[in-house]
Motif scaffolding. Structure first.
Motif, mmCIF file in Angstrom:
data_model
loop_
_atom_site.group_PDB
_atom_site.id
_atom_site.type_symbol
_atom_site.label_atom_id
_atom_site.label_comp_id
_atom_site.label_asym_id
_atom_site.label_seq_id
_atom_site.Cartn_x
_atom_site.Cartn_y
_atom_site.Cartn_z
ATOM 1 N N ILE A 1 8.433 6.855 6.025
ATOM 2 C CA ILE A 1 9.303 6.176 5.057
ATOM 3 C C ILE A 1 9.118 6.768 3.663
ATOM 4 C CG2 ILE A 1 9.721 3.989 3.859
ATOM 5 C CD1 ILE A 1 9.104 2.558 6.483
ATOM 6 N N ALA A 2 7.852 6.928 3.239
ATOM 7 C CA ALA A 2 7.573 7.457 1.899
ATOM 8 C C ALA A 2 8.102 8.882 1.741
ATOM 9 C CB ALA A 2 6.068 7.419 1.627
ATOM 10 N N ASP B 1 -2.521 10.407 3.132
ATOM 11 C CA ASP B 1 -3.407 10.436 4.294
ATOM 12 C C ASP B 1 -3.828 9.052 4.771
ATOM 13 O OD1 ASP B 1 -3.268 13.130 4.504
ATOM 14 O OD2 ASP B 1 -5.313 13.563 3.836
ATOM 15 N N GLU B 2 -3.951 8.101 3.841
ATOM 16 C CA GLU B 2 -4.408 6.758 4.227
ATOM 17 C C GLU B 2 -3.308 5.918 4.860
ATOM 18 O OE1 GLU B 2 -6.115 4.909 0.854
ATOM 19 O OE2 GLU B 2 -7.814 6.282 0.725
ATOM 20 N N LEU B 3 -2.073 6.408 4.830
ATOM 21 C CA LEU B 3 -0.963 5.650 5.385
ATOM 22 C C LEU B 3 -0.835 5.868 6.887
ATOM 23 C CD1 LEU B 3 1.817 6.275 2.705
ATOM 24 C CD2 LEU B 3 0.174 4.395 2.836
ATOM 25 N N MET B 4 -0.322 4.852 7.575
ATOM 26 C CA MET B 4 -0.018 5.001 8.992
ATOM 27 C C MET B 4 1.191 5.926 9.133
ATOM 28 S SD MET B 4 -0.581 1.134 10.492
ATOM 29 C CE MET B 4 0.675 0.426 9.414
ATOM 30 N N PRO B 5 1.380 6.532 10.306
ATOM 31 C CA PRO B 5 2.512 7.466 10.484
ATOM 32 C C PRO B 5 3.857 6.864 10.096
ATOM 33 C CG PRO B 5 1.003 7.642 12.335
ATOM 34 C CD PRO B 5 0.502 6.509 11.490
ATOM 35 N N GLN C 1 0.828 -1.209 0.000
ATOM 36 C CA GLN C 1 0.000 0.000 0.000
ATOM 37 C C GLN C 1 0.859 1.255 0.000
ATOM 38 O OE1 GLN C 1 -2.359 0.694 3.506
ATOM 39 N NE2 GLN C 1 -3.606 2.283 2.548
ATOM 40 N N ALA C 2 1.870 1.289 0.878
ATOM 41 C CA ALA C 2 2.749 2.456 0.939
ATOM 42 C C ALA C 2 3.517 2.625 -0.363
ATOM 43 C CB ALA C 2 3.717 2.326 2.119
ATOM 44 N N LEU C 3 3.959 1.509 -0.957
ATOM 45 C CA LEU C 3 4.673 1.567 -2.230
ATOM 46 C C LEU C 3 3.784 2.136 -3.332
ATOM 47 C CD1 LEU C 3 7.085 0.906 -4.057
ATOM 48 C CD2 LEU C 3 6.167 -1.418 -4.270
ATOM 49 N N SER C 4 2.539 1.698 -3.361
ATOM 50 C CA SER C 4 1.606 2.180 -4.385
ATOM 51 C C SER C 4 1.366 3.684 -4.257
ATOM 52 C CB SER C 4 0.285 1.417 -4.275
ATOM 53 O OG SER C 4 -0.634 1.843 -5.250
#
Length: 514
Positions: A377-378, A368-372, A344-347
C-alpha cells in the motif's frame, strides 16, 4: 511478552504514547520534549548535543535528534578540555493519570452526553503512574562561565552535517526528567466498534498503561518493563553559532538558534547538491514567509468559516492532483483511505515522503518493519505520486509537486491518534467528507447552518450524525443540532486540530473529485 530496552516497533510506540501522555498532562505548551524511545533515553545525557529540525508546516512541532555518537558539548569544542556541568537535582512530581475511551455504549467522555446505539459495551482505560520523578538540571550560570570565550569546532562531522540544512539548529540538553523505580508499560488493543443499524466503525483503540513496581493489569496483551533511572522527557537550550565558532546560548524564547548567515551561505555554495537530491520546494516560499514556523493556534469558539483562509494557503499545493487522470486519483484516494486504519504504515510513509521533500534520500530499509500488505500500500501510494520506492528514483521530474501535495496530507494525518484516524476512515466510507466541506463553507459567523440545506441532509440521519460528532470531538470541534440549526465551532484549547481536519478533508475531496 516482556521486553527491556527493546527496539521492536510496537514497544517503541507504547513508550512514546506513555511519555506523550505524561507531557500533555503536566507540561502542555511547555518546553519539555518527550523521549520517544528507550534507545534515545540512553542518549539523553546532560550537555549532550541535540539537532533540532524545524518542520514544513505550522502544525508540526520541531523534530529533535540525538547524535549517533552521543556527542557532548565538550566533544564539539576546539579546545580539548572537558566541560563538567554542575547538576542540580530535585523532586519533580509524583505523576498518576487515567485516560479512557468508551468504545461501545455511552461515549460521553468524548462527545458530551451523547448516547450511541451499540451492540454490547466496553471501556478501555489507560492508567499511567510513573511514580515519583526527579529533575536533573544543568546550572546555566556556571556553564556560561565555563565556556566563556571558547569556540565550536565548525569542522566537527556533526556540526558540518547540521550546516548542510539551513533549518537545523544545534541544541544542548540542559535538563531531563527521570524515573526513580521500575515501571511496567502495558498495552491493550480493541479492534472493532459496531453500532446497531447500518453504521459499523473499524476502530483500533490502542491505550497505554503504566504502573510502578510491577503491578499491572493481567488482561493486557503487550508488556514492556523499563528500569530506573529512565529519562522520559528533556529540555534543551539552542545555540547561535557565529562564523568564527563563538556562540551564544539562546536563553530567551524570542532568541532563535542557528548558524550565522555568512558562514551558512559560504558552506552551501561550496557544497552544491546533486540534481537528483534538490529540495522539492523552498521552505520560505511554501508557507508564504520566514515567519511560517510561528505556531499560531486556532481561537476557541471560532466558527468553521474562519478556517477557510488557513486551508486556502495549502489547497494550492493540492491542485497538483488535477493533472492526474480520474482513475489514478481514485486509486490514490482508495489507498490513502486504507492506510488510515494503520497508524504504523502511515507514519513510515510520512517519514519517506518528508525525506523526499528535503534533500534526504530515503533508505530501502524504510519499510522493513511493515508487513508485506502494508508495504505494498505504501509503495503504491508513492508510485502514484511519482516516486518508485523499490528502485529509488523519481518517475518524472515534473511529478515532484505531487509529492508536495502528498507531504501536506501525510503531515496532517501523522499528527492524529489511532482513534481519530479510524473514525476519519469510517467517515470516508460513509461518504461524509462532502458534507463536512459544505458545513465549513456554509457556516455563518456564529457557527450556524440551517438543517434544511440539501448539502447537509446526511446530518439528519441519526447514526451518521453520531459518527460525525465523534470525529469532530476528536478534533476539538463542537457539533450539535439546535432546533433548526447545525452548530459547529472550535472547543476549548483547539490547537491546530480543527485546521488539520479540514486540510485532510480538502485534500481527500480533491482526490475523490466529488
Amino acid at each position: 511478552m516482556l521486553g527491556v530496552l527493546s527496539t521492536c516497533s510496537p514497544l517503541i510506540k507504547m513508550f512514546a504514547k506513555a511519555t506523550k501522555n505524561f507531557l500533555k498532562d503536566i507540561d502542555a505548551g511547555g518546553d519539555l520534549i518527550p523521549v520517544y524511545s528507550l534507545n534515545d533515553s540512553d542518549k539523553a545525557h546532560l550537555l549532550g548535543v541535540v539537532a533540532k529540525t524545524r518542520r514544513f508546516w505550522c502544525w508540526q512541532k520541531p523534530k529533535y535528534h540525538f547524535s549517533s555518537c552521543s556527542c557532548t558539548l565538550s566533544d564539539i569544542m576546539t579546545e580539548d578540555k572537558e566541560i563538567k556541568p554542575v547538576v542540580v537535582e530535585s523532586e519533580f512530581v509524583k505523576y498518576e493519570g487515567t485516560f479512557g475511551d468508551v468504545i461501545k455504549g455511552n461515549i460521553g467522555a468524548e462527545v458530551g452526553a451523547l448516547q450511541m446505539n451499540a451492540s454490547g459495551c466496553g471501556y478501555v482505560e489507560s492508567q499511567s503512574s510513573f511514580g515519583t520523578l526527579r529533575k536533573q538540571e544543568v546550572d546555566m550560570q556556571h556553564l556560561m562561565k565555563d565556556v566563556h570565550d571558547r569556540r565550536i569546532n565548525l569542522h566537527h562531522p556533526f556540526i558540518k552535517q547540521l550546516q548542510e540544512n539551513k533549518n537545523d539548529v544545534l541544541c544542548i540538553l540542559k535538563e531531563k526528567i527521570v524515573t526513580t523505580q521500575k515501571c511496567i508499560i502495558t498495552e491493550h488493543t480493541q479492534t472493532e466498534e459496531t453500532f446497531k443499524g447500518k453504521v459499523s466503525m473499524k476502530a483500533k483503540i490502542v491505550k497505554v498503561s503504566v504502573s510502578e513496581n510491577g503491578n499491572y493489569l493481567k488482561d493486557e496483551n503487550t508488556i514492556l518493563e523499563i528500569p530506573p533511572p529512565t529519562a522520559i522527557a528533556y529540555g534543551v537550550v539552542e545555540l547561535y553559532i557565529k562564523h568564527n565558532g563563538t556562540f551564544d546560548f539562546c536563553l530567551l524564547s524570542e532568541k532563535k538558534g542557528g548558524f550565522e548567515k555568512e558562514n551558512l551561505e559560504k558552506h552551501q555554495h561550496s557544497n552544491p547538491l546533486p540534481s537528483d537530491q534538490l529540495v522539492l520546494f523552498d521552505w520560505d516560499v511554501v508557507d508564504g514567509s520566514k515567519e511560517a514556523f510561528v505556531r499560531k493556534c486556532i481561537l476557541r469558539s471560532a466558527p468553521l468559516c474562519l478556517l477557510r483562509e488557513g486551508i486556502a494557503a495549502h489547497e494550492k499545493h493540492f491542485s497538483a492532483w488535477k493533472q492526474l487522470p480520474d482513475v489514478q486519483c481514485l486509486e490514490l484516494y482508495t489507498l490513502l483511505c486504507q492506510i488510515l486504519y494503520d497508524g504504523q504504515a502511515l507514519s513510515k510513509l510520512h517519514a519517506v515522503v518528508e525525506d523526499l521533500c528535503s534533500k534526504r534520500k530515503p533508505t530501502q530499509a524504510a519499510f522493513d518493519e511493515l508487513m508485506p500488505s502494508q508495504r505494498i500500500i505504501a509503495e503504491n501510494i508513492l508510485y502514484l505520486s511519482g516516486y518508485d520506492m523499490p528502485n529509488g528514483k523519481f518517475l518524472h521530474a515534473a511529478n515532484r509537486e505531487l509529492l508536495v501535495a502528498l507531504h501536506i496530507l501525510t503531515s496532517a494525518l501523522n499528527e492524529l491518534s489511532d482513534s481519530a484516524l479510524a473514525v476519519l476512515g469510517t467517515c470516508c466510507e460513509l461518504q461524509l467528507l462532502p458534507v463536512f466541506s459544505a458545513l465549513m463553507n456554509m457556516s455563518s459567523d456564529e457557527g450556524l447552518c440551517s438543517t434544511t440545506e440539501p448539502a447537509l441532509m446526511d446530518f439528519l440521519d441519526q447514526e451518521r450524525f453520531y459518527v460525525s460528532q465523534k470525529l469532530f470531538a476528536l478534533f476539538n470541534i463542537e457539533l450539535e443540532i439546535k432546533e433548526d440549526f447545525i452548530y459547529a465551532a472550535t472547543a476549548e484549547d483547539p490547537g491546530f486540530l480543527p485546521l488539520i481536519l479540514f486540510i485532510v478533508i480538502t485534500g481527500l475531496q480533491l482526490l475523490k473529485r466529488d
